[in-house]
Scaffold this motif. Structure first.
Motif, PDB file in Angstrom:
ATOM      1  N   GLY A 168       0.817  -1.202   0.000  1.00  0.00           N
ATOM      2  CA  GLY A 168       0.000   0.000   0.000  1.00  0.00           C
ATOM      3  C   GLY A 168       0.851   1.253   0.000  1.00  0.00           C
ATOM      4  O   GLY A 168       0.350   2.354  -0.005  1.00  0.00           O
ATOM      5  N   SER A 254      -0.992 -10.574  -1.471  1.00  0.00           N
ATOM      6  CA  SER A 254      -1.791  -9.472  -2.018  1.00  0.00           C
ATOM      7  C   SER A 254      -1.614  -8.180  -1.243  1.00  0.00           C
ATOM      8  O   SER A 254      -1.677  -7.093  -1.814  1.00  0.00           O
ATOM      9  CB  SER A 254      -3.267  -9.857  -2.043  1.00  0.00           C
ATOM     10  N   ASP A 255      -1.406  -8.246   0.077  1.00  0.00           N
ATOM     11  CA  ASP A 255      -1.271  -7.011   0.859  1.00  0.00           C
ATOM     12  C   ASP A 255      -0.191  -7.089   1.930  1.00  0.00           C
ATOM     13  O   ASP A 255      -0.079  -6.189   2.760  1.00  0.00           O
ATOM     14  CB  ASP A 255      -2.607  -6.643   1.524  1.00  0.00           C
ATOM     15  N   LYS A 257       0.179  -8.883   4.638  1.00  0.00           N
ATOM     16  CA  LYS A 257      -0.303  -8.970   6.008  1.00  0.00           C
ATOM     17  C   LYS A 257      -0.153 -10.405   6.511  1.00  0.00           C
ATOM     18  O   LYS A 257      -0.185 -11.355   5.725  1.00  0.00           O
ATOM     19  CB  LYS A 257      -1.762  -8.516   6.113  1.00  0.00           C
TER      20      LYS A 257
END
Length: 652
Positions: A168, A254-255, A257
């Motif tokens: 992000g 994807s992120d 996390k």
């Protein structure tokens, strides 16, 4: 307006589709299409028919860098080679083609150069599900809107430029490592699966246009992979894989996390949702809300248990400065710390806390308390502070006593306050029925401290968080579940044994009873609670006392009992305790610890007296008579004595 836009988007989609089909028809009538291998616009590939291909049905293959759909000929068997001629892929710009379910809307570019796109949702999607797509070489994720239906079309306007996938925000080290993997058998399009990439367990979502046996590619930051396991102790190699009872913690590509997953026999991620007493696991979910008007600095919240494999059960892997959007603690920092032994890890944690700490010149806190009213004065002072005050330096003064706080008064304050809060006579905590050295939350605390018991739990949570932030110790050991909630660590049915062994044994016996006899036990979805001499019936589900237990709903009955005993009966107290703790400590910073290490960090690692341990050990079963003279027991103690202090503490 949303319904109108949706219909317009679907009409536009169908129009584009019809225009494309018409163009194909015209080209075919004009004889433009050609399968000639010498055609400069075409290229030929040899493709092996996959093992799961069925004659007459479609399968997916990789031709160069393009996925194509083929119909398996009736005369061809799996393993045979097909020759395929397709249009050459243009490589002048080096940009991969957009996803098949994406169309750009002409004339919709805005002032920032962003185009509007139509995305057709797959037929098997649910609201809130994340769908990966590619637009002009950018890997994007579209979240299905609540009002959208499977197969419908949604509008998006992607960013003009893409930041590094996963975080992000821009990664300082932008060197990426490309991985190519084969989708395991049993994995369905859109479902996640876990694998090891460069020695790191990661979670990847299977693209909607991929199937088992196909190769897919993804990138990972190289800082994720730069871990030197040679420096890890043998203990670390054993315990620090963050695997527990079949569950493993992964990095979601994807992120970026952290998320817990459980693998099935095929290597795919187990996404079963029905309760299983051996395999199901839950983590706490804390939803924060704005504070009350009188105390806006104290966030409210709701604590629940959700499945550990829920896509929302994630923890950040970095801590970002909200002013500069720069990482204060990066994933690289956390990844490097995860392979350390406990002593190194605790030192790393304190160093990271110093990064987050406010310098003395920028602000500090002075707390003056009266010794006879230590608990009252301290609670009023600590609960009046905003969150940012807990990263400042605290200095204490006992009113009426001479002396400056050079560290000694701080240690004394933490010791005295936590001793009083964990004292069973106050009524906030009770000794665990199965281990009197551990403290469990008293479900009847509201009767012992009716006016402020929840405030005291919020106060204690803040004190526990501030203690480990400053390198101080807490005078009270909790049952393991408390530390698991702080860490968002999986809790399983077997953890019920630590909280209530009698209930655990009784529920376990139900699994051995023949199914046809379950309904004859006359059980329902309710339980009883005793407090202050009175008995209260509590429904485990709505109208639980009217819902009988039978063989069909036995798993739900076990799940309801588990959730109530582990959270429901002490939910208000545990919510306040967790809110207070997370007022001080960012969750990402705790990601390097397991629940045993967090207890050691909070309560300290005392020297263990082996002679005292041996003298207070009871021997049962076949060892009752021989006891310490038995050869196996002698071997046992030889092994235990060879452990370092950390491993002895874990064993205890």
């Amino acid at each position: 307006v949303e319904e109108r836009d949706r219909k317009q988007a679907e009409k536009l989609w169908e129009k584009r589709k019809q225009e494309k089909e018409e163009e194909k028809r015209r080209r075919k009538e004009a004889g433009i299409e050609s399968d000639d291998e010498d055609d400069p616009e075409m290229e030929t590939f040899r493709i092996e028919v996959p093992d799961d291909a069925v004659a007459g049905e479609m399968f997916t293959a990789l031709a160069g860098e393009t996925f194509v759909r083929l119909k398996c000929p009736d005369t061809v068997s799996p393993g045979e080679i097909l020759q395929l001629t397709v249009p050459k892929q243009k490589k002048d710009q080096g940009i991969p083609p957009d996803s098949e379910n994406v169309r750009r809307v002409p004339g919709t570019v805005d002032a920032e150069g962003r185009w509007q796109y139509l995305v057709k949702l797959p037929e098997e999607v649910e609201a809130g599900q994340r769908i990966p797509i590619v637009i002009r070489g950018m890997q994007l994720v579209v979240t299905v809107p609540d009002a959208a239906e499977p197969g419908s079309v949604v509008k998006i306007r992607p960013p003009a430029a893409l930041k590094k996938a996963g975080t992000g925000k821009k990664i300082k080290d932008d060197t990426m490592q490309l991985f190519e993997v084969v989708v395991p058998k049993g994995v369905k399009p859109g479902n996640p699966f876990a694998l090891l990439a460069g020695g790191v367990r990661v979670q990847v979502q299977c693209p909607w246009n991929a199937s088992p046996g196909m190769k897919i590619r993804f990138n990972l930051p190289k800082v994720l992979l730069q871990q030197n396991s040679e420096d890890a102790s043998e203990l670390t190699k054993i315990k620090n894989s963050f695997d527990t009872d079949g569950w493993s913690r992964t990095i979601r590509v994807s992120d970026m996390k952290f998320q817990w997953v459980r693998l099935d026999g095929s290597g795919a991620i187990d996404i079963k949702t029905r309760f299983d007493s051996k395999n199901s696991a839950y983590v706490r979910e804390l939803t924060e809300r704005e504070g009350d008007a009188a105390t806006p600095h104290l966030m409210n919240g709701d604590l629940t248990l959700m499945a550990a494999n829920d896509q929302n059960a994630v923890v950040d892997s970095s801590i970002t400065d909200p002013d500069t959007d720069e990482d204060i603690v990066s994933y690289a920092d956390i990844a490097a710390a995860q392979i350390m032994d406990y002593e190194e890890k605790s030192g790393w944690f304190l160093n990271m806390c110093q990064r987050l700490a406010t310098h003395w010149e920028e602000g500090h806190i002075g707390l003056a308390v009266r010794r006879p009213y230590l608990l009252h004065d301290s609670m009023v002072a600590v609960l009046s502070l905003p969150r940012n005050a807990f990263h400042k330096t605290w200095r204490f003064e006992f009113i009426g006593e001479a002396g400056l706080d050079a560290g000694g008064l701080t240690r004394e304050w933490f010791q005295l306050v936590t001793e009083q809060l964990f004292d069973p006579d106050i009524g906030l905590w009770v000794q665990s029925e199965d281990n009197q050295m551990l403290m469990d939350i008293n479900p009847a605390s509201k009767w012992c401290c009716p006016e402020d018991h929840l405030k005291m739990f919020r106060f204690l949570g803040r004190v526990m968080g501030k203690a480990i932030f400053d390198g101080q110790l807490v005078s009270g050991h909790c049952i393991p579940t408390i530390y698991k909630y702080f860490l968002m660590w999986p809790c399983m049915f077997c953890d019920l044994k630590d909280a209530d062994e009698a209930l655990y044994n009784n529920l376990n016996k139900l699994l051995d009873i023949p199914e046809e006899q379950i309904e004859h036990l006359c059980l329902d979805f309710s339980t009883t609670e005793e407090a202050m001499g009175s008995t209260e019936t509590v429904d485990l589900i709505p109208n639980g006392n009217e819902t009988d237990v039978d063989a069909d709903n036995l798993p739900e009955y076990l799940e309801a009992n588990f959730k109530y005993r582990m959270l429901g009966r002490v939910k208000p107290q545990l919510t306040e305790l967790t809110l207070g703790f997370l007022d001080v400590i960012p969750e990402a910073l705790l990601a390097v610890f397991d629940f045993q290490e967090l207890e050691l960090l909070m309560c300290g690692l005392e020297e263990i007296d082996m002679d005292d341990w041996k003298a207070n050990t009871d021997y049962t079963g076949e060892l009752t008579g021989a006891g310490p003279d038995h050869q196996v027991i002698q071997w046992w103690w030889e092994i235990v004595e060879s452990y370092d202090n950390e491993l002895k503490a874990r064993l205890l």
